[in-house]
Design a protein around this motif. Structure first.
Motif, PDB file in Angstrom:
ATOM      1  N   PRO A  28       8.107  -7.999  -5.204  1.00  0.00           N
ATOM      2  CA  PRO A  28       9.440  -8.991  -5.492  1.00  0.00           C
ATOM      3  C   PRO A  28      10.575  -8.150  -5.646  1.00  0.00           C
ATOM      4  N   ASP A  29      10.473  -7.154  -6.455  1.00  0.00           N
ATOM      5  CA  ASP A  29      11.759  -6.293  -6.826  1.00  0.00           C
ATOM      6  C   ASP A  29      12.257  -5.359  -5.864  1.00  0.00           C
ATOM      7  N   GLY A  30      11.466  -5.187  -4.561  1.00  0.00           N
ATOM      8  CA  GLY A  30      12.061  -4.436  -3.556  1.00  0.00           C
ATOM      9  C   GLY A  30      11.185  -3.164  -3.544  1.00  0.00           C
ATOM     10  N   SER A  31      10.406  -3.002  -4.378  1.00  0.00           N
ATOM     11  CA  SER A  31       9.573  -1.804  -4.497  1.00  0.00           C
ATOM     12  C   SER A  31       8.097  -2.026  -3.612  1.00  0.00           C
ATOM     13  N   SER A  32       7.416  -1.097  -3.546  1.00  0.00           N
ATOM     14  CA  SER A  32       6.049  -1.068  -2.997  1.00  0.00           C
ATOM     15  C   SER A  32       4.902  -0.397  -3.585  1.00  0.00           C
ATOM     16  N   VAL A  33       3.821  -0.826  -3.354  1.00  0.00           N
ATOM     17  CA  VAL A  33       2.686   0.187  -3.540  1.00  0.00           C
ATOM     18  C   VAL A  33       2.088   0.698  -2.592  1.00  0.00           C
ATOM     19  N   GLY A  44       3.256   4.569  -6.304  1.00  0.00           N
ATOM     20  CA  GLY A  44       4.223   3.522  -6.455  1.00  0.00           C
ATOM     21  C   GLY A  44       5.686   4.157  -5.758  1.00  0.00           C
ATOM     22  N   LEU A  45       6.171   3.287  -5.096  1.00  0.00           N
ATOM     23  CA  LEU A  45       7.512   3.487  -4.444  1.00  0.00           C
ATOM     24  C   LEU A  45       8.399   2.568  -4.894  1.00  0.00           C
ATOM     25  N   ASP A  46       9.829   3.085  -5.300  1.00  0.00           N
ATOM     26  CA  ASP A  46      10.762   2.233  -5.806  1.00  0.00           C
ATOM     27  C   ASP A  46      11.410   1.623  -4.645  1.00  0.00           C
ATOM     28  N   VAL A  48      14.088   2.204  -2.912  1.00  0.00           N
ATOM     29  CA  VAL A  48      14.727   3.259  -1.856  1.00  0.00           C
ATOM     30  C   VAL A  48      13.409   3.833  -1.362  1.00  0.00           C
ATOM     31  N   GLY A  49      12.513   4.188  -1.975  1.00  0.00           N
ATOM     32  CA  GLY A  49      11.217   4.690  -1.444  1.00  0.00           C
ATOM     33  C   GLY A  49      10.555   3.664  -0.607  1.00  0.00           C
ATOM     34  N   ALA A  50      10.556   2.661  -0.903  1.00  0.00           N
ATOM     35  CA  ALA A  50      10.137   1.453  -0.019  1.00  0.00           C
ATOM     36  C   ALA A  50      10.895   1.327   1.492  1.00  0.00           C
ATOM     37  N   GLU A  51      12.097   1.506   1.114  1.00  0.00           N
ATOM     38  CA  GLU A  51      13.081   1.433   2.287  1.00  0.00           C
ATOM     39  C   GLU A  51      12.716   2.539   3.154  1.00  0.00           C
ATOM     40  N   MET A  52      12.438   3.904   2.625  1.00  0.00           N
ATOM     41  CA  MET A  52      12.144   5.157   3.424  1.00  0.00           C
ATOM     42  C   MET A  52      10.857   4.935   4.035  1.00  0.00           C
ATOM     43  N   TRP A  53       9.808   4.133   3.426  1.00  0.00           N
ATOM     44  CA  TRP A  53       8.722   4.300   3.966  1.00  0.00           C
ATOM     45  C   TRP A  53       8.691   3.159   5.198  1.00  0.00           C
ATOM     46  N   THR A  54       9.346   2.242   5.110  1.00  0.00           N
ATOM     47  CA  THR A  54       9.559   1.261   6.197  1.00  0.00           C
ATOM     48  C   THR A  54      10.054   2.092   7.186  1.00  0.00           C
ATOM     49  N   ALA A  55      11.238   2.585   7.058  1.00  0.00           N
ATOM     50  CA  ALA A  55      11.943   3.195   8.335  1.00  0.00           C
ATOM     51  C   ALA A  55      11.120   4.056   8.853  1.00  0.00           C
ATOM     52  N   LEU A  56      10.298   4.949   8.070  1.00  0.00           N
ATOM     53  CA  LEU A  56       9.559   5.996   8.788  1.00  0.00           C
ATOM     54  C   LEU A  56       8.394   5.652   9.618  1.00  0.00           C
ATOM     55  N   VAL A  57       7.827   4.672   9.105  1.00  0.00           N
ATOM     56  CA  VAL A  57       6.686   3.810  10.019  1.00  0.00           C
ATOM     57  C   VAL A  57       6.854   2.949  11.121  1.00  0.00           C
ATOM     58  N   GLU A  58       8.147   2.586  10.945  1.00  0.00           N
ATOM     59  CA  GLU A  58       8.558   1.520  12.205  1.00  0.00           C
ATOM     60  C   GLU A  58       9.420   2.259  12.963  1.00  0.00           C
ATOM     61  N   SER A  59       9.807   3.706  12.721  1.00  0.00           N
ATOM     62  CA  SER A  59      10.770   4.115  13.895  1.00  0.00           C
ATOM     63  C   SER A  59       9.962   4.994  14.553  1.00  0.00           C
ATOM     64  N   PRO A  60      10.307   5.422  16.023  1.00  0.00           N
ATOM     65  CA  PRO A  60       9.841   6.233  16.905  1.00  0.00           C
ATOM     66  C   PRO A  60       9.468   7.868  16.455  1.00  0.00           C
ATOM     67  N   THR A  61      10.540   8.201  15.702  1.00  0.00           N
ATOM     68  CA  THR A  61      10.648   9.692  15.070  1.00  0.00           C
ATOM     69  C   THR A  61      11.260   9.570  13.621  1.00  0.00           C
ATOM     70  N   VAL A  62      11.062  10.534  13.008  1.00  0.00           N
ATOM     71  CA  VAL A  62      11.513  10.986  11.703  1.00  0.00           C
ATOM     72  C   VAL A  62      13.258  10.673  11.744  1.00  0.00           C
ATOM     73  N   VAL A  63      13.692  11.362  12.720  1.00  0.00           N
ATOM     74  CA  VAL A  63      15.204  11.496  12.934  1.00  0.00           C
ATOM     75  C   VAL A  63      15.720   9.945  13.272  1.00  0.00           C
TER      76      VAL A  63
END
Length: 109
Positions: A28-33, A44-46, A48-63
């Protein structure tokens, strides 16, 4: 064009996907496990880490993930590149993601 090469190196065109044994739960606080079902270890992902995870796994490339995060956060590109390179390396070393090499790039393992 930057004079220094990106810290993302050849991974900038790679695709990042969760490992088959990784299970992610948002909190609920925006973090992820992230749970590795094989080792039963949590990562554990705070928020920001959770946002990075989501962007990485949902995007076609790292860039592409980097570009999405640049629009969302007030951060310098070179700093975000370094943070993403470190983050992907940490996730990969823990077996939580699979990094696929870009099409036609035999140099990236």
């Amino acid at each position: 064009m930057p004079t220094n090469p990106s810290p993302l190196g050849p991974r900038r065109h790679s695709q990042i996907r969760p490992a088959a044994t990784a299970m992610v739960r948002s909190l609920p606080d925006g973090s992820s496990v992230v749970l590795d079902l094989e080792t039963e270890k949590y990562f554990g992902l705070d928020a920001v880490g959770a946002e990075m995870w989501t962007a990485l796994v949902e995007s076609p490339t790292v860039v592409a993930a980097r570009d999405q995060l640049l629009r969302h956060f007030d951060v310098e590109e070179v700093r975000l590149d370094a943070d993403l390179a470190e983050f992907v390396g940490e996730l990969e070393s823990r077996g939580l993601v699979v990094v696929s090499k870009p099409e036609g790039d035999e140099a990236l393992a």
